[in-house]
Design an enzyme around this catalytic site. Structure first.
Site, PDB file in Angstrom:
ATOM      1  N   VAL A   8      51.434  39.674 140.020  1.00 51.33           N
ATOM      2  CA  VAL A   8      52.800  39.816 139.511  1.00 51.33           C
ATOM      3  C   VAL A   8      53.258  41.250 139.715  1.00 51.33           C
ATOM      4  O   VAL A   8      52.457  42.177 139.765  1.00 51.33           O
ATOM      5  CB  VAL A   8      52.904  39.446 138.010  1.00 51.33           C
ATOM      6  CG1 VAL A   8      52.576  37.997 137.788  1.00 51.33           C
ATOM      7  CG2 VAL A   8      52.038  40.341 137.154  1.00 51.33           C
ATOM      8  N   SER A   9      54.568  41.422 139.825  1.00 50.39           N
ATOM      9  CA  SER A   9      55.127  42.772 139.865  1.00 50.39           C
ATOM     10  C   SER A   9      55.777  43.025 138.521  1.00 50.39           C
ATOM     11  O   SER A   9      55.965  42.106 137.723  1.00 50.39           O
ATOM     12  CB  SER A   9      56.164  42.897 140.983  1.00 50.39           C
ATOM     13  OG  SER A   9      57.300  42.129 140.676  1.00 50.39           O
TER      14      SER A   9
END
Length: 197
Positions: A8-9
């Site tokens: 995930v960012s």
């Protein structure tokens, strides 16, 4: 075998887009980390790296999903290459199994090294310019030269170090660094006792 890795960012906490792209690319196994790339401990990546064997390919959706920095990314891909493992980034069209992909990655590595050297060079030039103007980096000194000399005179007069440290609001260890204690050795029963003066 194609092994995928998703992370995930900070902007997008959903990995569905990455996961779908990796499945479409033919990844047989996908490892995931649900934490930001700035964290050094990434268990999903560690598991993926353990699973990879010679001849396999690590696939990511985008370069920034794998590395925290260009330096880290180049180091990681270098380790993979040493183990005989290829690397592929889908959106960046990088595939180290091809000569062109390896060349592109070498160019990126050279650019990252050049950037690092330029930063060091600019930093050193800035520090030299500041020194030439009489500025010294770091925190301003706690006491002036005259104050340190006065503290030394107080110690010479027999004022206890703790009291001098309190007067000048400095740590006792700092006072010892600036004015080391004179040591006198007294022989007593085959032992040496040290007394601060």
């Amino acid at each position: 075998m194609l092994i995928g890795y998703v992370r995930v960012s900070t902007n997008d906490q959903n990995t569905d887009l990455q996961r779908n792209a990796l499945v479409c690319a033919g990844c047989e196994q996908i490892f995931e980390d649900k934490l930001s790339g700035t964290r050094t401990d990434r268990p999903g990546l560690k598991r993926a790296l353990k699973r990879l064997q010679k001849g396999d390919t690590l696939v990511v959706w985008k370069l920034d999903r794998l590395g925290r920095s260009m330096k880290h990314l180049i180091s990681l891909v270098g380790e993979l290459r040493e183990r005989g493992i290829n690397f592929r980034s889908l959106t960046d069209s990088i595939d180290t199994s091809s000569p062109m992909g390896r060349f592109f990655f070498h160019v990126m590595g050279a650019l990252a090294e050049m950037e690092r050297e330029l930063i060091i060079e600019r930093t050193m030039a800035g520090l030299a310019a500041a020194r030439n103007k009489g500025r010294i980096g770091g925190r301003p000194p706690k006491l002036t030269k005259a104050e340190w000399e006065q503290a030394g005179r107080l110690l010479a007069q027999g004022i206890p170090r703790k009291q001098v440290a309190l007067i000048y609001d400095v740590a006792l260890s700092t006072l010892y660094k600036k004015h080391p204690a004179k040591r006198t050795h007294i022989e007593n029963d085959d032992r040496i006792n040290q007394i601060d003066r």
